[in-house]
Design a protein around this motif. Sequence first.
Motif, PDB file in Angstrom:
ATOM      1  N   LYS A 140      42.454   4.173  85.440  1.00  0.00           N
ATOM      2  CA  LYS A 140      42.232   4.442  86.947  1.00  0.00           C
ATOM      3  C   LYS A 140      42.949   4.559  87.868  1.00  0.00           C
ATOM      4  O   LYS A 140      43.066   4.955  88.683  1.00  0.00           O
ATOM      5  CB  LYS A 140      40.732   3.702  86.835  1.00  0.00           C
ATOM      6  N   GLN A 175      38.906   8.071  91.918  1.00  0.00           N
ATOM      7  CA  GLN A 175      39.300   8.734  93.730  1.00  0.00           C
ATOM      8  C   GLN A 175      39.067   8.220  94.667  1.00  0.00           C
ATOM      9  O   GLN A 175      39.452   9.158  95.604  1.00  0.00           O
ATOM     10  CB  GLN A 175      37.744   9.868  92.929  1.00  0.00           C
ATOM     11  N   ALA A 176      38.441   7.268  94.924  1.00  0.00           N
ATOM     12  CA  ALA A 176      37.806   6.720  95.938  1.00  0.00           C
ATOM     13  C   ALA A 176      39.593   5.658  96.242  1.00  0.00           C
ATOM     14  O   ALA A 176      40.152   6.015  97.250  1.00  0.00           O
ATOM     15  CB  ALA A 176      36.645   5.138  95.696  1.00  0.00           C
ATOM     16  N   PRO A 178      32.922   8.953  83.447  1.00  0.00           N
ATOM     17  CA  PRO A 178      32.487   9.571  85.497  1.00  0.00           C
ATOM     18  C   PRO A 178      32.592   8.091  86.370  1.00  0.00           C
ATOM     19  O   PRO A 178      32.812   8.219  87.718  1.00  0.00           O
ATOM     20  CB  PRO A 178      30.666   9.932  85.295  1.00  0.00           C
ATOM     21  N   LYS A 179      32.185   7.028  86.601  1.00  0.00           N
ATOM     22  CA  LYS A 179      32.506   5.754  87.033  1.00  0.00           C
ATOM     23  C   LYS A 179      33.712   5.335  87.556  1.00  0.00           C
ATOM     24  O   LYS A 179      33.735   5.120  88.464  1.00  0.00           O
ATOM     25  CB  LYS A 179      31.457   4.628  86.369  1.00  0.00           C
ATOM     26  N   SER A 180      34.226   5.094  86.152  1.00  0.00           N
ATOM     27  CA  SER A 180      35.917   4.851  86.445  1.00  0.00           C
ATOM     28  C   SER A 180      36.492   6.338  87.565  1.00  0.00           C
ATOM     29  O   SER A 180      37.061   5.867  88.297  1.00  0.00           O
ATOM     30  CB  SER A 180      36.427   4.758  85.042  1.00  0.00           C
ATOM     31  N   SER A 213      35.732   7.747  89.256  1.00  0.00           N
ATOM     32  CA  SER A 213      34.991   8.175  90.464  1.00  0.00           C
ATOM     33  C   SER A 213      35.457   7.495  91.394  1.00  0.00           C
ATOM     34  O   SER A 213      35.823   6.915  93.014  1.00  0.00           O
ATOM     35  CB  SER A 213      33.283   8.036  91.416  1.00  0.00           C
ATOM     36  N   GLU A 214      35.701   5.927  90.831  1.00  0.00           N
ATOM     37  CA  GLU A 214      36.325   4.863  91.727  1.00  0.00           C
ATOM     38  C   GLU A 214      37.874   5.335  91.686  1.00  0.00           C
ATOM     39  O   GLU A 214      38.641   4.772  92.859  1.00  0.00           O
ATOM     40  CB  GLU A 214      36.159   3.722  90.179  1.00  0.00           C
TER      41      GLU A 214
END
Length: 55
Positions: free
Chosen positions: A6, A43-44, A36-38, A40-41
């Motif tokens: 990540k 990307q943030a 998908p969750k990681s 998204s994190e």
Amino acid sequence: MPQSLKQAYAWWSVAAASGHTKAKKNRDIAAKELTPKSLSEGQALAVEYFEKYSN
């Protein structure tokens, strides 16, 4: 220090956004390994890092 895909994704994203063409390839490789969750994190984090360090 443990590796974090990540974190790698976030830093490769910053590098790619800064014009480093090889970083895009590495970012995409890391993205394929993330949930998908990681992703998204990551990307943030990339947005946060870009805003903080790209000046």
